[in-house]
Design a protein around this motif. Structure first.
Motif, mmCIF file in Angstrom:
data_model
loop_
_atom_site.group_PDB
_atom_site.id
_atom_site.type_symbol
_atom_site.label_atom_id
_atom_site.label_comp_id
_atom_site.label_asym_id
_atom_site.label_seq_id
_atom_site.Cartn_x
_atom_site.Cartn_y
_atom_site.Cartn_z
ATOM 1 N N PHE A 93 -45.100 60.123 6.890
ATOM 2 C CA PHE A 93 -45.329 60.259 8.324
ATOM 3 C C PHE A 93 -44.107 59.849 9.136
ATOM 4 C CE2 PHE A 93 -46.655 58.004 12.235
ATOM 5 C CZ PHE A 93 -47.111 59.094 12.958
ATOM 6 N N ARG A 94 -43.490 58.732 8.779
ATOM 7 C CA ARG A 94 -42.358 58.226 9.551
ATOM 8 C C ARG A 94 -41.064 58.933 9.147
ATOM 9 N NH1 ARG A 94 -45.446 53.463 8.809
ATOM 10 N NH2 ARG A 94 -46.224 52.663 10.813
ATOM 11 N N GLU A 95 -40.372 59.423 10.139
ATOM 12 C CA GLU A 95 -39.138 60.167 9.909
ATOM 13 C C GLU A 95 -38.140 59.365 9.089
ATOM 14 O OE1 GLU A 95 -36.830 63.554 10.192
ATOM 15 O OE2 GLU A 95 -38.715 63.334 11.299
ATOM 16 N N GLN A 96 -38.057 58.051 9.371
ATOM 17 C CA GLN A 96 -37.063 57.215 8.695
ATOM 18 C C GLN A 96 -37.365 57.023 7.221
ATOM 19 O OE1 GLN A 96 -39.038 56.363 11.232
ATOM 20 N NE2 GLN A 96 -39.554 54.163 11.274
ATOM 21 N N ARG A 97 -38.564 57.380 6.776
ATOM 22 C CA ARG A 97 -38.916 57.228 5.359
ATOM 23 C C ARG A 97 -38.591 58.478 4.539
ATOM 24 N NH1 ARG A 97 -44.274 54.770 3.355
ATOM 25 N NH2 ARG A 97 -42.852 54.553 1.598
ATOM 26 N N ARG A 98 -38.299 59.576 5.180
ATOM 27 C CA ARG A 98 -38.199 60.839 4.450
ATOM 28 C C ARG A 98 -36.983 60.929 3.536
ATOM 29 N NH1 ARG A 98 -40.710 64.668 9.303
ATOM 30 N NH2 ARG A 98 -42.691 63.514 9.334
ATOM 31 N N SER A 99 -35.974 60.129 3.801
ATOM 32 C CA SER A 99 -34.819 60.119 2.892
ATOM 33 C C SER A 99 -35.111 59.364 1.599
ATOM 34 C CB SER A 99 -33.594 59.518 3.589
ATOM 35 O OG SER A 99 -33.885 58.218 4.070
ATOM 36 N N GLU A 100 -36.269 58.671 1.530
ATOM 37 C CA GLU A 100 -36.655 57.984 0.292
ATOM 38 C C GLU A 100 -36.904 58.970 -0.848
ATOM 39 O OE1 GLU A 100 -40.059 55.530 0.947
ATOM 40 O OE2 GLU A 100 -39.252 54.654 2.792
ATOM 41 N N VAL A 101 -37.206 60.215 -0.503
ATOM 42 C CA VAL A 101 -37.630 61.152 -1.545
ATOM 43 C C VAL A 101 -36.483 61.623 -2.423
ATOM 44 C CG1 VAL A 101 -39.467 61.953 -0.018
ATOM 45 C CG2 VAL A 101 -37.367 63.281 -0.193
ATOM 46 N N GLU A 102 -35.229 61.512 -1.953
ATOM 47 C CA GLU A 102 -34.112 62.112 -2.683
ATOM 48 C C GLU A 102 -33.981 61.552 -4.095
ATOM 49 O OE1 GLU A 102 -32.563 64.687 -1.599
ATOM 50 O OE2 GLU A 102 -33.534 64.618 0.379
ATOM 51 N N GLY A 123 -45.882 78.528 3.975
ATOM 52 C CA GLY A 123 -44.950 79.012 4.973
ATOM 53 C C GLY A 123 -45.072 78.266 6.283
ATOM 54 N N ASN A 124 -46.268 77.757 6.559
ATOM 55 C CA ASN A 124 -46.493 77.050 7.815
ATOM 56 C C ASN A 124 -46.818 75.591 7.543
ATOM 57 O OD1 ASN A 124 -46.912 76.492 10.515
ATOM 58 N ND2 ASN A 124 -49.041 77.184 10.489
ATOM 59 N N SER A 125 -45.852 74.865 6.989
ATOM 60 C CA SER A 125 -46.071 73.449 6.710
ATOM 61 C C SER A 125 -45.477 72.564 7.801
ATOM 62 C CB SER A 125 -45.457 73.077 5.361
ATOM 63 O OG SER A 125 -44.056 73.269 5.391
ATOM 64 N N GLU A 126 -45.012 73.179 8.867
ATOM 65 C CA GLU A 126 -44.451 72.393 9.969
ATOM 66 C C GLU A 126 -45.498 71.428 10.505
ATOM 67 O OE1 GLU A 126 -42.337 72.986 14.354
ATOM 68 O OE2 GLU A 126 -42.927 74.731 13.142
ATOM 69 N N GLY A 127 -45.099 70.171 10.610
ATOM 70 C CA GLY A 127 -46.007 69.155 11.111
ATOM 71 C C GLY A 127 -46.883 68.531 10.048
ATOM 72 N N ALA A 128 -46.813 69.045 8.816
ATOM 73 C CA ALA A 128 -47.628 68.485 7.738
ATOM 74 C C ALA A 128 -47.070 67.137 7.302
ATOM 75 C CB ALA A 128 -47.665 69.435 6.543
ATOM 76 N N THR A 129 -47.934 66.158 7.161
ATOM 77 C CA THR A 129 -47.541 64.856 6.610
ATOM 78 C C THR A 129 -48.499 64.506 5.475
ATOM 79 O OG1 THR A 129 -48.879 63.586 8.191
ATOM 80 C CG2 THR A 129 -46.584 64.047 8.792
ATOM 81 N N LEU A 130 -47.947 63.900 4.438
ATOM 82 C CA LEU A 130 -48.736 63.545 3.265
ATOM 83 C C LEU A 130 -48.087 62.344 2.609
ATOM 84 C CD1 LEU A 130 -51.018 64.371 1.198
ATOM 85 C CD2 LEU A 130 -49.217 65.627 -0.024
ATOM 86 N N GLU A 131 -48.883 61.315 2.325
ATOM 87 C CA GLU A 131 -48.399 60.149 1.593
ATOM 88 C C GLU A 131 -49.307 59.912 0.396
ATOM 89 O OE1 GLU A 131 -47.517 56.772 4.061
ATOM 90 O OE2 GLU A 131 -46.337 57.978 5.463
ATOM 91 N N ASN A 151 -52.190 64.087 7.325
ATOM 92 C CA ASN A 151 -53.016 64.955 8.162
ATOM 93 C C ASN A 151 -53.585 66.124 7.352
ATOM 94 O OD1 ASN A 151 -50.850 66.780 7.948
ATOM 95 N ND2 ASN A 151 -50.032 66.236 9.956
ATOM 96 N N HIS A 152 -54.387 66.949 8.025
ATOM 97 C CA HIS A 152 -55.056 68.047 7.331
ATOM 98 C C HIS A 152 -54.049 69.062 6.784
ATOM 99 C CE1 HIS A 152 -58.749 66.578 9.385
ATOM 100 N NE2 HIS A 152 -59.336 67.077 8.310
ATOM 101 N N LYS A 153 -52.969 69.283 7.503
ATOM 102 C CA LYS A 153 -51.961 70.210 6.989
ATOM 103 C C LYS A 153 -51.364 69.700 5.683
ATOM 104 C CE LYS A 153 -50.141 73.030 10.749
ATOM 105 N NZ LYS A 153 -48.889 73.451 11.436
ATOM 106 N N GLY A 154 -51.133 68.394 5.615
ATOM 107 C CA GLY A 154 -50.626 67.821 4.374
ATOM 108 C C GLY A 154 -51.598 68.009 3.232
ATOM 109 N N ALA A 155 -52.892 67.850 3.513
ATOM 110 C CA ALA A 155 -53.916 68.057 2.482
ATOM 111 C C ALA A 155 -53.942 69.506 2.021
ATOM 112 C CB ALA A 155 -55.278 67.637 3.016
#
Length: 290
Positions: A93-102, A123-131, A151-155
């Motif tokens: 969810f948090r933008e600052q955490r997304r570099s953890e995935v590399e 194709g439309n995963s914009e806004g999707a968050t999943l932890e 969120n539901h998009k992440g699911a």
């Protein structure tokens, strides 16, 4: 239905060390932003967890060095969902955490897993968050907690990644993430908090599944998150919070028969809203199927 790996059978654990910046991230604690943490104690507890996974359970341990620039990266469960030979890299969810995935992505590739990216699945995963700490895999199906982190998009992305399994969404009531209030205690067994919020979530889960699960209820919410592993030796291990942290829940675990119990402290990480399973990713590299 695709071939299923025996539930809880793992060969590897991937962890990421506790950095010197532990507890310094803004907003890393959902429940008590004023919590004061003991870095040295957190590192000792992390060492006990990794020691239990390697020496007692017998898993091969892959330890990613801590990164002071990524103060929440020790919560490694959040950045991947793994089943069989597939690893879905999530979008925290948090933008600052997304570099953890590399780094995690690289380790998954080195383990020869099929690495899937959220952007490549839909194709439309914009806004999707999943932890990952909002994802409970029961061996038969996935439950995804809809929380402030997922969120539901992440699911929906997760459902596309693991199409052989049913994926149901449930509200996270009374906890920051789904696995703060429940976890698997073995095949067909759910361990869940006795809180009213957790009971509401469980009722929803029961309405959405055709399968019967045995329920082990614990009076302390922090005891609800355990790590169940069927080790390469085929013994059943349960890592759980020790009596000094969850004294009222000890008797509940006695309902589980023929388990090797491994009390594992997690008090410092818990101050930041984390739980035992937050600290590791489990992989079955042998892919033993029936």
């Amino acid at each position: 239905m695709a071939n299923m790996c025996p539930y809880g059978l793992f060969t590897h654990a991937v962890v990421r060390g506790i950095p010197e910046t532990f507890g310094k991230a803004v907003g890393d604690n959902d429940e008590n932003k004023e919590a004061s943490v003991d870095l040295a104690k957190a590192q000792r507890q992390f060492g006990c967890l990794t020691g239990a996974l390697r020496q007692k359970v017998g898993l091969q341990l892959i330890e990613i060095p801590p990164d002071p620039e990524l103060p929440l990266s020790w919560r490694i469960e959040d950045v991947a969902v793994i089943h069989g030979d597939t690893a879905l890299i999530t979008r925290p969810f948090r933008e600052q955490r997304r570099s953890e995935v590399e780094t995690v992505r690289r380790v998954m590739s080195e383990l020869n897993l099929t690495v899937m990216e959220m952007d490549a699945i839909q194709g439309n995963s914009e806004g999707a968050t999943l932890e990952g700490s909002d994802v409970l895999f029961t061996g038969r199906e996935f439950f995804v907690g809809i929380s402030s982190h997922t969120n539901h998009k992440g699911a929906e992305v997760l459902a596309d990644a693991f199409r052989d399994f049913s994926v149901s969404t449930v509200p996270v009531c009374g906890g920051a993430r789904l696995k703060n209030i429940c976890s698997m205690g073995g095949a067909d067994t759910i361990i869940i908090s006795n809180s009213n919020g957790a009971k509401r979530t469980l009722r929803m889960m029961e309405q959405l599944t055709d399968h019967h699960y045995d329920i082990v209820t614990v009076p302390e919410q922090s005891a609800a998150n355990c790590i169940y592993i069927k080790a390469p030796s085929k013994r059943d291990f349960l890592l759980h919070r020790p009596a000094e942290e969850c004294p009222d829940s000890v008797s509940a675990f006695q309902k589980l028969q023929d388990y090797t119990f491994l009390p594992t402290a997690c008090s410092e990480a818990a101050k930041l809203g984390a739980s035992l399973s937050s600290l590791c990713l489990l992989v079955n590299k042998k892919h033993t199927y029936f």
